[in-house]
Write a protein that holds these residues in place. Sequence first.
Motif, short mmCIF file in Angstrom:
data_model
loop_
_atom_site.label_atom_id
_atom_site.label_comp_id
_atom_site.label_asym_id
_atom_site.label_seq_id
_atom_site.Cartn_x
_atom_site.Cartn_y
_atom_site.Cartn_z
N ASN A 86 0.80 -1.22 0.00
CA ASN A 86 0.00 0.00 0.00
C ASN A 86 0.84 1.27 0.00
N GLU A 87 2.10 1.17 -0.43
CA GLU A 87 2.93 2.35 -0.63
C GLU A 87 2.50 3.01 -1.94
N LYS A 88 2.43 4.33 -1.96
CA LYS A 88 1.89 5.04 -3.11
C LYS A 88 2.94 5.87 -3.82
N VAL A 89 2.88 5.84 -5.15
CA VAL A 89 3.66 6.74 -6.00
C VAL A 89 2.64 7.50 -6.82
N THR A 90 2.77 8.83 -6.88
CA THR A 90 1.82 9.66 -7.61
C THR A 90 2.50 10.23 -8.84
N TYR A 91 1.96 9.85 -10.01
CA TYR A 91 2.43 10.38 -11.29
C TYR A 91 1.51 11.53 -11.68
N VAL A 92 2.10 12.63 -12.14
CA VAL A 92 1.33 13.83 -12.48
C VAL A 92 1.60 14.24 -13.93
N HIS A 93 0.69 15.06 -14.45
CA HIS A 93 0.76 15.51 -15.84
C HIS A 93 0.94 14.32 -16.78
N MET A 94 0.22 13.25 -16.50
CA MET A 94 0.36 12.04 -17.31
C MET A 94 -0.25 12.23 -18.69
N THR A 95 0.34 11.53 -19.64
CA THR A 95 -0.19 11.49 -21.00
C THR A 95 -0.19 10.03 -21.44
N GLU A 97 1.28 8.94 -23.92
CA GLU A 97 2.64 8.65 -24.34
C GLU A 97 3.54 8.24 -23.17
N LYS A 98 3.31 8.81 -21.99
CA LYS A 98 4.11 8.48 -20.82
C LYS A 98 3.74 7.13 -20.21
N VAL A 99 2.53 6.67 -20.50
CA VAL A 99 2.02 5.44 -19.89
C VAL A 99 2.90 4.23 -20.19
N ALA A 100 3.35 4.09 -21.45
CA ALA A 100 4.15 2.91 -21.82
C ALA A 100 5.39 2.80 -20.95
N ARG A 101 6.04 3.90 -20.68
CA ARG A 101 7.24 3.87 -19.85
C ARG A 101 6.91 3.50 -18.41
N VAL A 102 5.83 4.04 -17.87
CA VAL A 102 5.43 3.70 -16.50
C VAL A 102 5.10 2.22 -16.40
N VAL A 103 4.40 1.69 -17.39
CA VAL A 103 4.06 0.26 -17.37
C VAL A 103 5.32 -0.57 -17.49
N GLU A 115 10.90 11.12 -12.83
CA GLU A 115 10.68 12.41 -13.47
C GLU A 115 9.22 12.69 -13.78
N TYR A 116 8.35 11.70 -13.65
CA TYR A 116 6.91 11.90 -13.85
C TYR A 116 6.16 12.06 -12.53
N THR A 117 6.86 11.99 -11.41
CA THR A 117 6.20 12.02 -10.11
C THR A 117 6.20 13.41 -9.50
N MET A 118 5.38 13.56 -8.49
CA MET A 118 5.40 14.79 -7.71
C MET A 118 6.10 14.50 -6.39
N THR A 119 6.56 15.54 -5.76
CA THR A 119 7.21 15.43 -4.47
C THR A 119 6.55 16.42 -3.52
N VAL A 120 6.40 16.05 -2.27
CA VAL A 120 5.86 16.96 -1.27
C VAL A 120 7.00 17.31 -0.31
N PRO A 128 6.99 18.22 -11.03
CA PRO A 128 8.16 17.59 -11.64
C PRO A 128 9.01 18.54 -12.47
N SER A 129 8.38 19.54 -13.08
CA SER A 129 9.13 20.45 -13.94
C SER A 129 10.09 21.36 -13.15
N VAL A 130 9.91 21.48 -11.84
CA VAL A 130 10.81 22.31 -11.05
C VAL A 130 11.71 21.49 -10.15
N LYS A 131 11.58 20.15 -10.18
CA LYS A 131 12.42 19.31 -9.34
C LYS A 131 13.86 19.29 -9.83
N GLY A 132 14.02 19.30 -11.14
CA GLY A 132 15.34 19.14 -11.73
C GLY A 132 16.20 20.31 -11.51
#
Length: 132
Positions: A86-95, A97-103, A115-120, A128-132
Amino acid sequence: MAKSLAELKAIREKKLNEINLRHGKNGYRVVVGMATCGIAAGARPVMVKLMEEVDAKGLVDVTVAQTGCIGSCRLEPIVEVYDANNEKVTYVHMTAEKVARVVDEHLAQGKVVSEYTMTVVDGMIIDPSVKG
């Protein structure tokens, strides 16, 4: 033909085992935010692509479901991946096109696509766009 009580119990047990994510080390529950904001941002094609990719890869320990509002409209479409613990990873701004890589990487190999996840941080969501 009518089923006996024993046959119905056997069918029920089989289905429960198929959806019980704790029986396999690679079990995942994938939840797509499908509230109005998610749908407007493109969640429907993301969910369809998720189901197609999971099926194409033959990932039997993965369940794809939808939910309502996840609570961060500006980050939609949002996809949450829960593992067997029950550990969670949250992917944001998904498309789609990004799904294949996540799968391929997360659901099949257990490697989070960070790089598709959010951080709190300190209660604030870091996009994600400001994490890097």
